[in-house]
Design a protein around this motif. Structure first.
Motif, PDB file in Angstrom:
ATOM      1  N   PRO A   1       6.036 -22.234 -13.597  1.00 31.48           N
ATOM      2  CA  PRO A   1       5.885 -21.395 -12.407  1.00 31.48           C
ATOM      3  C   PRO A   1       6.323 -19.946 -12.639  1.00 31.48           C
ATOM      4  CG  PRO A   1       7.684 -22.984 -12.147  1.00 31.48           C
ATOM      5  CD  PRO A   1       6.983 -23.331 -13.412  1.00 31.48           C
ATOM      6  N   ILE A   2       5.705 -19.046 -11.906  1.00 30.04           N
ATOM      7  CA  ILE A   2       6.137 -17.642 -11.905  1.00 30.04           C
ATOM      8  C   ILE A   2       6.770 -17.368 -10.544  1.00 30.04           C
ATOM      9  CG2 ILE A   2       5.355 -15.238 -11.919  1.00 30.04           C
ATOM     10  CD1 ILE A   2       3.047 -16.244 -13.799  1.00 30.04           C
ATOM     11  N   THR A   3       8.006 -16.893 -10.563  1.00 31.78           N
ATOM     12  CA  THR A   3       8.710 -16.590  -9.316  1.00 31.78           C
ATOM     13  C   THR A   3       8.618 -15.094  -9.039  1.00 31.78           C
ATOM     14  OG1 THR A   3      10.257 -18.382  -9.750  1.00 31.78           O
ATOM     15  CG2 THR A   3      10.942 -16.724  -8.124  1.00 31.78           C
ATOM     16  N   ILE A   4       8.163 -14.757  -7.845  1.00 31.00           N
ATOM     17  CA  ILE A   4       8.146 -13.344  -7.455  1.00 31.00           C
ATOM     18  C   ILE A   4       9.395 -13.060  -6.618  1.00 31.00           C
ATOM     19  CG2 ILE A   4       6.963 -11.567  -6.086  1.00 31.00           C
ATOM     20  CD1 ILE A   4       5.176 -12.209  -8.321  1.00 31.00           C
ATOM     21  N   ALA A   5      10.140 -12.030  -7.010  1.00 28.32           N
ATOM     22  CA  ALA A   5      11.293 -11.588  -6.222  1.00 28.32           C
ATOM     23  C   ALA A   5      10.873 -10.310  -5.508  1.00 28.32           C
ATOM     24  CB  ALA A   5      12.482 -11.321  -7.134  1.00 28.32           C
ATOM     25  N   ARG A   6      10.756 -10.409  -4.190  1.00 28.39           N
ATOM     26  CA  ARG A   6      10.259  -9.253  -3.440  1.00 28.39           C
ATOM     27  C   ARG A   6      11.382  -8.544  -2.694  1.00 28.39           C
ATOM     28  NH1 ARG A   6       6.291  -9.502   1.879  1.00 28.39           N
ATOM     29  NH2 ARG A   6       6.659  -7.347   2.504  1.00 28.39           N
ATOM     30  N   HIS A   7      11.538  -7.262  -2.987  1.00 28.16           N
ATOM     31  CA  HIS A   7      12.472  -6.448  -2.215  1.00 28.16           C
ATOM     32  C   HIS A   7      11.937  -6.375  -0.791  1.00 28.16           C
ATOM     33  CE1 HIS A   7      14.479  -2.276  -1.565  1.00 28.16           C
ATOM     34  NE2 HIS A   7      15.274  -3.256  -1.186  1.00 28.16           N
ATOM     35  N   ALA A   8      12.767  -6.712   0.182  1.00 27.62           N
ATOM     36  CA  ALA A   8      12.233  -6.837   1.542  1.00 27.62           C
ATOM     37  C   ALA A   8      12.669  -5.706   2.456  1.00 27.62           C
ATOM     38  CB  ALA A   8      12.616  -8.203   2.113  1.00 27.62           C
ATOM     39  N   TYR A   9      12.928  -4.525   1.892  1.00 26.88           N
ATOM     40  CA  TYR A   9      13.307  -3.391   2.759  1.00 26.88           C
ATOM     41  C   TYR A   9      12.587  -2.100   2.331  1.00 26.88           C
ATOM     42  CZ  TYR A   9      15.815   0.282   5.092  1.00 26.88           C
ATOM     43  OH  TYR A   9      16.085   1.379   5.854  1.00 26.88           O
ATOM     44  N   GLY A  10      12.136  -1.346   3.302  1.00 25.45           N
ATOM     45  CA  GLY A  10      11.727   0.045   3.087  1.00 25.45           C
ATOM     46  C   GLY A  10      10.361   0.258   2.463  1.00 25.45           C
ATOM     47  N   ASP A  11      10.201   1.419   1.815  1.00 26.30           N
ATOM     48  CA  ASP A  11       8.930   1.882   1.236  1.00 26.30           C
ATOM     49  C   ASP A  11       7.858   1.998   2.329  1.00 26.30           C
ATOM     50  OD1 ASP A  11      10.500   1.727  -1.013  1.00 26.30           O
ATOM     51  OD2 ASP A  11       9.346   0.173  -2.008  1.00 26.30           O
ATOM     52  N   ILE A  12       6.624   1.571   2.049  1.00 29.08           N
ATOM     53  CA  ILE A  12       5.583   1.840   3.066  1.00 29.08           C
ATOM     54  C   ILE A  12       5.776   1.032   4.344  1.00 29.08           C
ATOM     55  CG2 ILE A  12       3.774   2.609   1.448  1.00 29.08           C
ATOM     56  CD1 ILE A  12       2.356  -0.080   2.087  1.00 29.08           C
ATOM     57  N   TYR A  13       6.654  -0.009   4.300  1.00 30.36           N
ATOM     58  CA  TYR A  13       6.868  -0.822   5.504  1.00 30.36           C
ATOM     59  C   TYR A  13       7.726  -0.091   6.544  1.00 30.36           C
ATOM     60  CZ  TYR A  13       4.721  -4.042   2.420  1.00 30.36           C
ATOM     61  OH  TYR A  13       3.823  -4.604   1.565  1.00 30.36           O
ATOM     62  N   LYS A  14       8.331   1.006   6.143  1.00 33.61           N
ATOM     63  CA  LYS A  14       9.112   1.825   7.081  1.00 33.61           C
ATOM     64  C   LYS A  14       8.675   3.282   6.952  1.00 33.61           C
ATOM     65  CE  LYS A  14      12.681  -0.802   8.739  1.00 33.61           C
ATOM     66  NZ  LYS A  14      12.802  -1.014  10.165  1.00 33.61           N
ATOM     67  N   ASP A  15       7.395   3.526   6.714  1.00 39.50           N
ATOM     68  CA  ASP A  15       6.968   4.903   6.438  1.00 39.50           C
ATOM     69  C   ASP A  15       6.637   5.660   7.720  1.00 39.50           C
ATOM     70  OD1 ASP A  15       4.536   3.920   7.310  1.00 39.50           O
ATOM     71  OD2 ASP A  15       3.374   4.756   5.667  1.00 39.50           O
ATOM     72  N   VAL A  16       6.442   6.955   7.572  1.00 35.80           N
ATOM     73  CA  VAL A  16       5.872   7.757   8.659  1.00 35.80           C
ATOM     74  C   VAL A  16       4.629   8.426   8.065  1.00 35.80           C
ATOM     75  CG1 VAL A  16       7.944   8.184  10.014  1.00 35.80           C
ATOM     76  CG2 VAL A  16       7.440   9.664   8.089  1.00 35.80           C
ATOM     77  N   GLU A  17       3.598   8.549   8.866  1.00 34.47           N
ATOM     78  CA  GLU A  17       2.335   9.064   8.347  1.00 34.47           C
ATOM     79  C   GLU A  17       1.757  10.092   9.300  1.00 34.47           C
ATOM     80  OE1 GLU A  17      -0.364   5.823   7.670  1.00 34.47           O
ATOM     81  OE2 GLU A  17       1.045   4.759   6.382  1.00 34.47           O
ATOM     82  N   GLY A  18       0.912  10.938   8.789  1.00 34.70           N
ATOM     83  CA  GLY A  18       0.260  11.908   9.669  1.00 34.70           C
ATOM     84  C   GLY A  18      -1.057  12.372   9.091  1.00 34.70           C
ATOM     85  N   TYR A  19      -1.857  12.977   9.962  1.00 34.48           N
ATOM     86  CA  TYR A  19      -3.096  13.603   9.505  1.00 34.48           C
ATOM     87  C   TYR A  19      -2.901  15.114   9.593  1.00 34.48           C
ATOM     88  CZ  TYR A  19      -7.904  14.823   8.689  1.00 34.48           C
ATOM     89  OH  TYR A  19      -9.032  15.370   8.138  1.00 34.48           O
ATOM     90  N   VAL A  20      -3.258  15.815   8.525  1.00 40.69           N
ATOM     91  CA  VAL A  20      -3.107  17.272   8.488  1.00 40.69           C
ATOM     92  C   VAL A  20      -4.495  17.899   8.502  1.00 40.69           C
ATOM     93  CG1 VAL A  20      -2.052  19.211   7.273  1.00 40.69           C
ATOM     94  CG2 VAL A  20      -1.053  16.919   7.072  1.00 40.69           C
ATOM     95  N   LYS A  21      -4.703  18.821   9.449  1.00 43.99           N
ATOM     96  CA  LYS A  21      -6.031  19.453   9.551  1.00 43.99           C
ATOM     97  C   LYS A  21      -6.225  20.489   8.446  1.00 43.99           C
ATOM     98  CE  LYS A  21      -6.893  18.658  14.383  1.00 43.99           C
ATOM     99  NZ  LYS A  21      -6.602  19.179  15.720  1.00 43.99           N
ATOM    100  N   LYS A  22      -7.495  20.801   8.181  1.00 47.12           N
ATOM    101  CA  LYS A  22      -7.834  21.815   7.175  1.00 47.12           C
ATOM    102  C   LYS A  22      -7.062  23.105   7.460  1.00 47.12           C
ATOM    103  CE  LYS A  22     -11.799  24.116   5.062  1.00 47.12           C
ATOM    104  NZ  LYS A  22     -11.348  25.496   5.246  1.00 47.12           N
ATOM    105  N   ASP A  23      -6.589  23.723   6.374  1.00 43.00           N
ATOM    106  CA  ASP A  23      -5.791  24.951   6.411  1.00 43.00           C
ATOM    107  C   ASP A  23      -4.331  24.693   6.816  1.00 43.00           C
ATOM    108  OD1 ASP A  23      -7.835  26.595   5.533  1.00 43.00           O
ATOM    109  OD2 ASP A  23      -8.652  26.779   7.570  1.00 43.00           O
ATOM    110  N   GLY A  24      -3.985  23.420   7.032  1.00 44.17           N
ATOM    111  CA  GLY A  24      -2.584  23.100   7.315  1.00 44.17           C
ATOM    112  C   GLY A  24      -1.794  22.927   6.019  1.00 44.17           C
ATOM    113  N   LYS A  25      -0.501  22.705   6.188  1.00 46.95           N
ATOM    114  CA  LYS A  25       0.380  22.466   5.037  1.00 46.95           C
ATOM    115  C   LYS A  25       1.319  21.321   5.384  1.00 46.95           C
ATOM    116  CE  LYS A  25       1.036  26.594   2.355  1.00 46.95           C
ATOM    117  NZ  LYS A  25       1.769  27.835   2.246  1.00 46.95           N
ATOM    118  N   ALA A  26       1.686  20.513   4.414  1.00 50.81           N
ATOM    119  CA  ALA A  26       2.696  19.478   4.642  1.00 50.81           C
ATOM    120  C   ALA A  26       3.870  19.744   3.716  1.00 50.81           C
ATOM    121  CB  ALA A  26       2.108  18.100   4.388  1.00 50.81           C
TER     122      ALA A  26
END
Ligand code: NAP
Ligand code: MG
Length: 400
Positions: free
Chosen positions: A127-152
Motif C-alpha cells: 500500500p501507498i499511504t498519503i499523508a495530507r496536510h489538512a490546513y491552509g494553502d488554497i483551502y483558506k485563500d482569498v481571490e479576486g479579479y483585476v480589471k485591465k490596467d489594474g495592479k495587484a
C-alpha cells in the motif's frame, strides 16, 4: 470463552445514514462477541448535532484528547438540501473539520489490499499511504479579479515594517489573483505527525513540494521538515531502519509510479487532496481506503475514507437489499482497538484487531464480497455477492 477486557475507553463517534447501521452491525456481529467493549459514546448524527447545537462534536474531540484514541463513523456535512431535509437551525460545519481543528493533525490514508482486487499499476504490491496536510494553502485563500490596467500587490506588515510587492501589472489584460498562507506552527505539527506515523508503522517517509519554483513558501515546508528531522528523529529513523527524504514533487510522482509502494508520501494540502483520490482509485476502490487523523501530541482518530453512502441508504429505507461495503469501517474499529491495545499494553486486544482484519481479507479472497468488489474482482475464487449483513456474518464465521 472469556471476553477481552479493556482498561481505557475508546472514544466512539457514531454517525449517519447507511454507515450508522453498518456501525451497529459491526459492533454486534464482529466486536462485542469477543471484546468487553468499553467505549465513551458520542452521537454525532446530524439529528443530535442539531439538538446539541454541535456541542457533541466539540465534546467528542476533547474526549479523544483526553483518552488518546477515537473511532468515527461517517457523518453528513450539511448543505442547503440537508438543512431542509433535517429541518436544521444552522448549516452545521463539517464534523471532520471541527475535530481536526481541535486535535490539530494530519490525515493519513492507506488502501486495504486484497488478492484479486488488483491495482491498475502492477508494480504496486504494497500500500501507498498519503499523508495530507489538512490546513491552509488554497483551502483558506482569498481571490479576486483585476480589471485591465489594474495592479495587484502583496502587502506585508510585520516587525520588519511595511512592504509592498507587486504581483502583476494588468496593463495588457485583466485577470485573476490569489493570496494564500500557512503557518510555522501548522507546518511543524504536520512534520511531527508524519515522522511519528512513519515510526509507528515502520515505513519510510517521502516529502515533496515545488520548492524550486516557490522559493519562500514551499521552501519553508522543506526547511521545517529538515530541521525537525535532524533535531528529533534522525537517530530514531536509523534505529527503525527506515528513511526520510525530500524530493521535488515532479520527481516524487515519477518515483511513486515506478515503486513497489510501502511508503508514506507526505503532501501539501492540495497535492494530498488530489493524490489521495488518484491513489485510492488506482488501488481499486474508495470503500477499501482507511483514514486516520494523527495529532502531533499523539492522539488518534480512525475512520473510513468514504461518506455515509446516501444512495444506498435511501434504498435501504425503502426495504430494498443493500450491499454496501463495510470493510473501511471494520478497519476503523480494528485500527482504534489495536492502538488502544498498544497504549494500554493489552496484547489480546492487539491480536484481536489483527485477526479481525485477517478474517475480513480471507473472506473476500474466499470469494464472498459486497457488490462494489464483485464488479472489479479478478481473482480465482468463485464470486458470491452478499448483502452487508450476510457479508459481516461470513467474516464472523471466518473469525470464529
Ligand atoms: P459517499 O458516501 O462516499 O458515496 C459515494 C458513492 O461511492 C456511493 O453512492 C457508492 O457508489 C460509492 N461508495 C462509497 N462508499 C461505499 C461503500 N462503503 N460501499 C459501496 N459503495 C460505496 O459520498 P457522497 O455520496 O458524496 O456523500 C454522502 C454523504 O456523506 C454526504 O452527506 C457527505 O457530507 C458525507 N461524507 C462524509 C464523509 C466523512 O464523514 N468522512 C466523507 C465524505 C462524505 P454507488 O452509489 O455507485 O454504489
Ligand atoms: Mg479530493
Amino acid at each position: 470463552m472469556e471476553k477481552i477486557k479493556m482498561t481505557t475507553p475508546i472514544v466512539e463517534l457514531d454517525g449517519d445514514e447507511m454507515t450508522r447501521h453498518i456501525w451497529q452491525w459491526i459492533k454486534d456481529i464482529l466486536i462485542c462477541p469477543y471484546v468487553d467493549l468499553k467505549s465513551e459514546y458520542y452521537d454525532l448524527s446530524l439529528v443530535n448535532r442539531e439538538k446539541t447545537a454541535d456541542q457533541v462534536t466539540v465534546d467528542s474531540a476533547n474526549a479523544i484528547k483526553k483518552y488518546g484514541v477515537g473511532v468515527k463513523c461517517a457523518t453528513i456535512t450539511p448543505n442547503a438540501q440537508r438543512v431542509k431535509e433535517y429541518n436544521l437551525t444552522q448549516m452545521w460545519k463539517s464534523p471532520n473539520g471541527t475535530v481536526r481543528a481541535i486535535l490539530d493533525g494530519t490525515v493519513f490514508r492507506a488502501p486495504i489490499m486484497v488478492n484479486g482486487i488488483t491495482p491498475y499499476i502492477p508494480t504496486w504490491t504494497q500500500p501507498i499511504t498519503i499523508a495530507r496536510h489538512a490546513y491552509g494553502d488554497i483551502y483558506k485563500d482569498v481571490e479576486g479579479y483585476v480589471k485591465k490596467d489594474g495592479k495587484a500587490k502583496l502587502v506585508i506588515d510585520d516587525a520588519d515594517g511595511h512592504r509592498e510587492i507587486e504581483i502583476f501589472d494588468y496593463s495588457k489584460s485583466g485577470g485573476v489573483v490569489m493570496g494564500m498562507h500557512n503557518t510555522d506552527k501548522s507546518i511543524t505539527s504536520f512534520a511531527r505527525s508524519c515522522f511519528n506515523y512513519a515510526l509507528d508503522t515502520c515505513q519510510s517517509l517521502w516529502f515533496a513540494t515545488k520548492d524550486t519554483i516557490s522559493k519562500t513558501y514551499d521552501h519553508r515546508f522543506k526547511d521545517i521538515f529538515a530541521q525537525i528531522f535532524e533535531e528529533e528523529y534522525k537517530s530514531k529513523f536509523e534505529k527503525a531502519g527506515i528513511e526520510y527524504f525530500y524530493t521535488l514533487i515532479d520527481d516524487a510522482v515519477a518515483r511513486v509510479v515506478r515503486s513497489n509502494g510501502g511508503m508514506i508520501w507526505a503532501c501539501k494540502n492540495y497535492d494530498g487532496d488530489v493524490m489521495s483520490d488518484m491513489v485510492a482509485t488506482a488501488f481499486g476502490s474508495l470503500a477499501m481506503m482507511t483514514s486516520v487523523l494523527v495529532s502531533p501530541d499523539g492522539n488518534y482518530e480512525y475512520e473510513a475514507a468514504h461518506g455515509t453512502v446516501t444512495r444506498h441508504y435511501y434504498k435501504f429505507l425503502k426495504g430494498e437489499e443493500t450491499s454496501t461495503n463495510p470493510v473501511a469501517t471494520i478497519y476503523a474499529w480494528s485500527g482504534g482497538l489495536r492502538k488502544r491495545g498498544q497504549l494500554d499494553g493489552i496484547k489480546a486486544l492487539q491480536d484481536f484487531a489483527d485477526k479481525l482484519e485477517k478474517a475480513t481479507i480471507d473472506t473476500i479472497e474466499g470469494g464472498y464480497m459486497t457488490g462494489d468488489l464483485a464488479s472489479i474482482y479478478k481473482g480465482n475464487a468463485k464470486v458470491v455477492k452478499l448483502n452487508t449483513v450476510d457479508f459481516l456474518k461470513k467474516i464472523a464465521e471466518q473469525l470464529a
